[in-house]
Design a protein around this motif. Sequence first.
Motif, short mmCIF file in Angstrom:
data_model
loop_
_atom_site.label_atom_id
_atom_site.label_comp_id
_atom_site.label_asym_id
_atom_site.label_seq_id
_atom_site.Cartn_x
_atom_site.Cartn_y
_atom_site.Cartn_z
N UNK A 1 0.89 -1.18 0.08
CA UNK A 1 -0.46 -0.04 -0.22
C UNK A 1 0.80 1.30 -0.10
N UNK A 2 1.92 1.71 0.87
CA UNK A 2 1.89 2.65 1.13
C UNK A 2 3.81 2.31 0.34
N UNK A 3 3.85 1.86 -0.11
CA UNK A 3 5.81 1.81 -1.05
C UNK A 3 5.37 2.57 -2.56
N UNK A 4 4.53 1.63 -3.01
CA UNK A 4 4.16 2.98 -4.43
C UNK A 4 4.49 4.57 -3.90
N UNK A 5 2.97 4.59 -3.69
CA UNK A 5 3.07 6.23 -3.37
C UNK A 5 4.38 7.08 -2.36
N UNK A 6 4.82 6.26 -1.60
CA UNK A 6 6.31 7.05 -1.38
C UNK A 6 7.36 7.09 -2.53
N UNK A 7 6.94 6.46 -3.41
CA UNK A 7 8.60 5.84 -4.66
C UNK A 7 8.26 7.31 -5.44
N UNK A 8 6.25 6.55 -5.30
CA UNK A 8 6.38 8.19 -6.70
C UNK A 8 5.93 9.21 -5.87
#
Length: 299
Positions: free
Chosen positions: A98-105
């Motif tokens: 849930x969180x990693x793609x958002x932080x990466x983006x």
Amino acid sequence: MTTDAPSLSPTPTPTTATARGALRCGDRTLHWGARCHVMGIVNVTPDSFSDGGAFFEPARAVDHALRLLDDGADVLDVGGESTRPGATPVDVDVERRRVLPVIEALAARGVRNVSIDTRRAAVAKDALAAGAAWINDVSALEDDDMAAVAARAQALLLMHWRRAARFDARGDDVRYADVVAEVGEFLRARRDRAVGAGVAPDMIVVDAGLGFGKSVDDNLRLLAASDALRVRTGAAAVLVGPSRKRFLGAVCGRDVPADRDAATVGAACAAARRGADIVRVHDVRACVDALRVTAAVRA
Ligand code: PMM
């Protein structure tokens, strides 16, 4: 054209006369004591109490985060696990997804003033590697590995949640004889544990955990106690998280969490007057404006 409107600096400039210290968050520097800063909430969850599902898709979460930055957020708090009463704890891999793609983006767009809201050291570690700067640990070191991971972050936020070990037991059934003293004692012990594990004292921020197993009266007392908590705990700064919570609904007669943004603004301004260094909110724009006016009004 002339105007008699007062001229307000959009970003009050910190002065060394008032600042007690400073902490980096990505490319920003927050100056404690200069003003109350704003943390915008980005819940990448299907079930958070006020916005569950609204930003569950990574692209929507990123858009929301960028909007909160436009609205004046100093820090974005990205979380992938709801802590509402009765919520089911999520699997660590689900939380990561849930969180990693958002932080990466966000990092790909140069946004690194990001905090990861997690109880798990493994998630915090990956979030830091993905671009997050701070760790917001609502369980205040229930995971033994968290302090070691936090030593690599720019800040560690420790929140009081007495029933953290029993995840589904947040409720109003905990009674406190002196809530400020007891919360202060707990946070002092967790802060000392973090320092003992190598976390620099000036990067520790404490939070009384408004709404986590506290009565309406407890929450209101804690909201007014940021100065006292900072002194009692030895923390560098104090965060308050009143946003849309039930105790505000009880004060205002608002049953629906999304109807509590005006109440949240009131709570944020009151907390800022009592020494809060950061407020964690859903509606950033209203809070930023209200805090600027609160700071601009000189007694
Ligand atoms: N409240 C929630 C989640 N995380 N973290 C901190 N540090 N303080 C809080 O008060 C807090 C938190 C409750 O859920 P939300 O994300 O929907 O506000």
